[in-house]
Design a protein around this motif. Structure first.
Motif, PDB file in Angstrom:
ATOM      1  N   GLY A  40      23.110 -26.654  59.892  1.00  0.00           N
ATOM      2  CA  GLY A  40      22.920 -26.300  58.484  1.00  0.00           C
ATOM      3  C   GLY A  40      22.088 -25.052  58.350  1.00  0.00           C
ATOM      4  O   GLY A  40      21.561 -24.528  59.340  1.00  0.00           O
ATOM      5  N   TYR A  61       9.260 -21.517  68.009  1.00  0.00           N
ATOM      6  CA  TYR A  61       9.826 -20.319  68.618  1.00  0.00           C
ATOM      7  C   TYR A  61      11.025 -19.975  67.756  1.00  0.00           C
ATOM      8  O   TYR A  61      11.847 -20.861  67.461  1.00  0.00           O
ATOM      9  CB  TYR A  61      10.255 -20.580  70.074  1.00  0.00           C
ATOM     10  CG  TYR A  61      11.110 -19.469  70.630  1.00  0.00           C
ATOM     11  CD1 TYR A  61      10.531 -18.322  71.170  1.00  0.00           C
ATOM     12  CD2 TYR A  61      12.501 -19.556  70.594  1.00  0.00           C
ATOM     13  CE1 TYR A  61      11.324 -17.284  71.653  1.00  0.00           C
ATOM     14  CE2 TYR A  61      13.293 -18.530  71.077  1.00  0.00           C
ATOM     15  CZ  TYR A  61      12.691 -17.402  71.601  1.00  0.00           C
ATOM     16  OH  TYR A  61      13.481 -16.377  72.078  1.00  0.00           O
ATOM     17  N   THR A 296      23.485 -14.010  72.881  1.00  0.00           N
ATOM     18  CA  THR A 296      22.036 -13.763  72.717  1.00  0.00           C
ATOM     19  C   THR A 296      21.168 -14.926  73.212  1.00  0.00           C
ATOM     20  O   THR A 296      20.029 -15.092  72.774  1.00  0.00           O
ATOM     21  CB  THR A 296      21.640 -13.420  71.247  1.00  0.00           C
ATOM     22  OG1 THR A 296      21.864 -14.559  70.427  1.00  0.00           O
ATOM     23  CG2 THR A 296      22.424 -12.245  70.707  1.00  0.00           C
ATOM     24  N   PHE A 321      16.365 -21.334  64.597  1.00  0.00           N
ATOM     25  CA  PHE A 321      17.605 -20.556  64.835  1.00  0.00           C
ATOM     26  C   PHE A 321      18.019 -20.863  66.273  1.00  0.00           C
ATOM     27  O   PHE A 321      17.942 -19.995  67.151  1.00  0.00           O
ATOM     28  CB  PHE A 321      17.341 -19.055  64.672  1.00  0.00           C
ATOM     29  CG  PHE A 321      17.028 -18.596  63.266  1.00  0.00           C
ATOM     30  CD1 PHE A 321      18.056 -18.230  62.395  1.00  0.00           C
ATOM     31  CD2 PHE A 321      15.727 -18.509  62.808  1.00  0.00           C
ATOM     32  CE1 PHE A 321      17.776 -17.765  61.098  1.00  0.00           C
ATOM     33  CE2 PHE A 321      15.444 -18.052  61.512  1.00  0.00           C
ATOM     34  CZ  PHE A 321      16.478 -17.689  60.660  1.00  0.00           C
ATOM     35  N   ALA A 322      18.426 -22.099  66.533  1.00  0.00           N
ATOM     36  CA  ALA A 322      18.413 -22.637  67.899  1.00  0.00           C
ATOM     37  C   ALA A 322      19.497 -22.098  68.834  1.00  0.00           C
ATOM     38  O   ALA A 322      19.359 -22.190  70.047  1.00  0.00           O
ATOM     39  CB  ALA A 322      18.493 -24.156  67.839  1.00  0.00           C
ATOM     40  N   SER A 324      21.979 -21.638  71.478  1.00  0.00           N
ATOM     41  CA  SER A 324      22.448 -22.486  72.574  1.00  0.00           C
ATOM     42  C   SER A 324      21.548 -23.686  72.837  1.00  0.00           C
ATOM     43  O   SER A 324      21.857 -24.517  73.685  1.00  0.00           O
ATOM     44  CB  SER A 324      22.473 -21.646  73.850  1.00  0.00           C
ATOM     45  OG  SER A 324      21.134 -21.244  74.144  1.00  0.00           O
ATOM     46  N   GLY A 325      20.388 -23.751  72.166  1.00  0.00           N
ATOM     47  CA  GLY A 325      19.479 -24.887  72.405  1.00  0.00           C
ATOM     48  C   GLY A 325      18.577 -24.692  73.610  1.00  0.00           C
ATOM     49  O   GLY A 325      17.941 -25.650  74.068  1.00  0.00           O
ATOM     50  N   ILE A 341      17.596 -26.281  64.727  1.00  0.00           N
ATOM     51  CA  ILE A 341      18.481 -26.100  63.560  1.00  0.00           C
ATOM     52  C   ILE A 341      19.386 -24.906  63.850  1.00  0.00           C
ATOM     53  O   ILE A 341      18.915 -23.893  64.385  1.00  0.00           O
ATOM     54  CB  ILE A 341      17.665 -25.773  62.281  1.00  0.00           C
ATOM     55  CG1 ILE A 341      16.505 -26.757  62.095  1.00  0.00           C
ATOM     56  CG2 ILE A 341      18.570 -25.756  61.051  1.00  0.00           C
ATOM     57  CD1 ILE A 341      15.485 -26.300  61.042  1.00  0.00           C
ATOM     58  N   ASP A 342      20.649 -25.014  63.521  1.00  0.00           N
ATOM     59  CA  ASP A 342      21.517 -23.838  63.547  1.00  0.00           C
ATOM     60  C   ASP A 342      22.658 -24.056  62.561  1.00  0.00           C
ATOM     61  O   ASP A 342      23.176 -25.168  62.441  1.00  0.00           O
ATOM     62  CB  ASP A 342      22.056 -23.539  64.949  1.00  0.00           C
ATOM     63  CG  ASP A 342      22.415 -22.068  65.080  1.00  0.00           C
ATOM     64  OD1 ASP A 342      21.690 -21.326  65.787  1.00  0.00           O
ATOM     65  OD2 ASP A 342      23.418 -21.632  64.445  1.00  0.00           O
ATOM     66  N   SER A 343      23.014 -22.967  61.874  1.00  0.00           N
ATOM     67  CA  SER A 343      24.085 -23.087  60.879  1.00  0.00           C
ATOM     68  C   SER A 343      25.463 -22.967  61.529  1.00  0.00           C
ATOM     69  O   SER A 343      26.468 -23.245  60.877  1.00  0.00           O
ATOM     70  CB  SER A 343      23.921 -22.005  59.805  1.00  0.00           C
ATOM     71  OG  SER A 343      23.806 -20.746  60.425  1.00  0.00           O
ATOM     72  N   ALA A 347      27.271 -23.136  67.815  1.00  0.00           N
ATOM     73  CA  ALA A 347      25.976 -23.377  68.459  1.00  0.00           C
ATOM     74  C   ALA A 347      25.775 -24.871  68.664  1.00  0.00           C
ATOM     75  O   ALA A 347      25.353 -25.322  69.740  1.00  0.00           O
ATOM     76  CB  ALA A 347      24.861 -22.799  67.594  1.00  0.00           C
TER      77      ALA A 347
END
Ligand SMILES: C[S@@+](CC[C@H](N)C(=O)[O-])C[C@H]1O[C@@H](n2cnc3c(N)ncnc32)[C@H](O)[C@@H]1O
Length: 376
Positions: A40, A61, A296, A321-322, A324-325, A341-343, A347
């Motif tokens: 999200g 981070y 990235t 803005f995770a 690849s985790g 979290i990533d939209s 990802a």
């Protein structure tokens, strides 16, 4: 110091609005064991997190889009930017008008600031174009006194492009405390390289162990114990013994004092006993992976070091803005509880496929994950 751009709103107004909006935000699971990964927009997700985790996060981070005006793709076996195959899928699009980008980041910095605890800190990973502007915004949100470092990180091998200008092979990381007097900083060091050891520990003992020596005394006279006799010697004028004479005698008995031909004692320090060297603000050894699983993707050893340096066992840490985790993975490897979290669904696919992240609780707050009221 103030950065002006169209659409910039007063901080107090933004903070008030965020607190009001968080009261209305959707609930998210808070009973996760090792961590939570949410698909999200991190604006909405952080508003939800504020309800249960305001002031509870020890480390953030964050490696946001740098507004590079590029689109990043991911295919079956490769990631790319400009060139991509027909079957490659968009991982994320990185293009916004600059004023919108700055306000997008500033609002999110406010959310991160509200989520961090008093001993918490933020690492913002950014490039040399967007970086200077975002740093001014961070000074506004965190306070200039809470700025701790700007770190130059060598990201790749030197480049040999023909365009005018020097090769750019570094990016930057801004490190801010929520409150610099309370910030967690564990004094993690890095190990000495072989060249460091050869340079700093020039001598070898009978068994071949490398060592160096340091004086037994330090500047300033003392009327107390450290101004007294050690092996019938007083410290030189204007100086005192570094340790009590009884401690120096103990070191001597253990063979840890070297005596010169003229009877001057020095303390022996062995290379293999050294704790390591303080980490400085130029990071040379954390280049990004050559074959990333996601565009990235950042160096996992760097992320592990950040986790060890700036959080504690069981700390709650977050990457909004995770991608690849990789930061979540670094956190799990160090026994931390993580929120990512990533939209981008791409990802989240990468995150969910990493074996070490299978124990995370997954939630979907993307538009696709929100029931469409018109369809009900
Ligand atoms: C630079 S990448 C992060 C890479 C990550 N550090 C890694 O090591 O893989 C930035 C990520 O931010 C995500 N993103 C962009 N806008 C977002 C938003 N509003 N909310 C959540 N994620 C967002 C993108 O989908 C992208 O995955």
């Amino acid at each position: 110091m103030d950065l002006q751009y169209p659409g910039k709103r007063p901080l107090a107004e933004i903070r008030e609005e965020l607190l009001a909006a968080s009261a209305e935000a959707r609930d998210l699971p808070s009973d996760f064991e090792t961590g939570l990964a949410v698909t999200g927009d991190n604006y909405e997700v952080m508003l939800s997190l504020l309800r249960k985790f305001a002031g509870k996060i020890d480390l953030i981070y964050t490696d946001p889009p740098f507004n590079t005006r590029s689109c990043f793709f991911r295919g079956e076996d490769r990631v790319s930017t400009v060139s991509h195959g027909k079957s490659d899928r968009v991982a994320y699009n990185d293009s916004m008008p600059m004023d919108q980008y700055l306000e997008f980041m500033r609002v999110r910095f406010c959310l991160m600031h509200l989520l961090l605890g008093e001993s918490g800190s933020l690492y913002l990973h950014i490039d040399n174009r967007a970086g200077p502007y975002l740093r001014i915004l961070l000074d506004e949100v965190f306070g200039i006194d809470n700025f701790l470092n700007d770190i130059s990180r060598v990201k790749c091998n030197p480049k040999n492009f023909s365009r005018a200008g020097y090769g750019n092979y570094k990016d930057v990381i801004y490190f801010y405390a929520k409150n610099r007097d309370q910030v967690i900083f564990n004094g993690v060091t890095e190990s000495y390289s072989e060249e460091d050891i050869a340079r700093l520990y020039r001598k070898k003992d009978a068994r071949g162990r490398r060592y160096t020596t340091v004086p037994c005394h330090a500047p300033g006279e003392s009327a107390g114990e450290t101004g007294g006799l050690f092996r019938n010697q007083l410290p030189p004028p204007g100086r005192h013994w570094r340790y009590a004479p009884s401690v120096l005698a103990d070191l001597d008995e253990k063979g840890l004092i070297e005596w010169s031909a003229t009877g001057v004692p020095r303390i022996i320090r062995y290379a293999d006993d050294a704790a390591g060297k303080k980490i400085q603000d130029i990071w040379l050894n954390y280049k990004d992976p050559q074959y990333p699983r996601y565009p990235t993707e950042k160096n996992s050893e760097m992320l592990e070091m950040i986790v060890r340096q700036s959080s504690r066992e069981n700390s709650l840490i977050m990457d909004p803005f995770a991608g690849s985790g990789s930061f979540l993975s670094a956190g799990i490897s160090q026994g931390r509880r993580v929120i990512g979290i990533d939209s981008s669904p791409e990802a989240m696919t990468v995150i969910s496929e990493r074996p070490e992240l299978r124990g995370l609780k997954f939630a979907d707050m993307s538009r696709a994950g929100v029931p469409d009221p018109d369809a009900l």
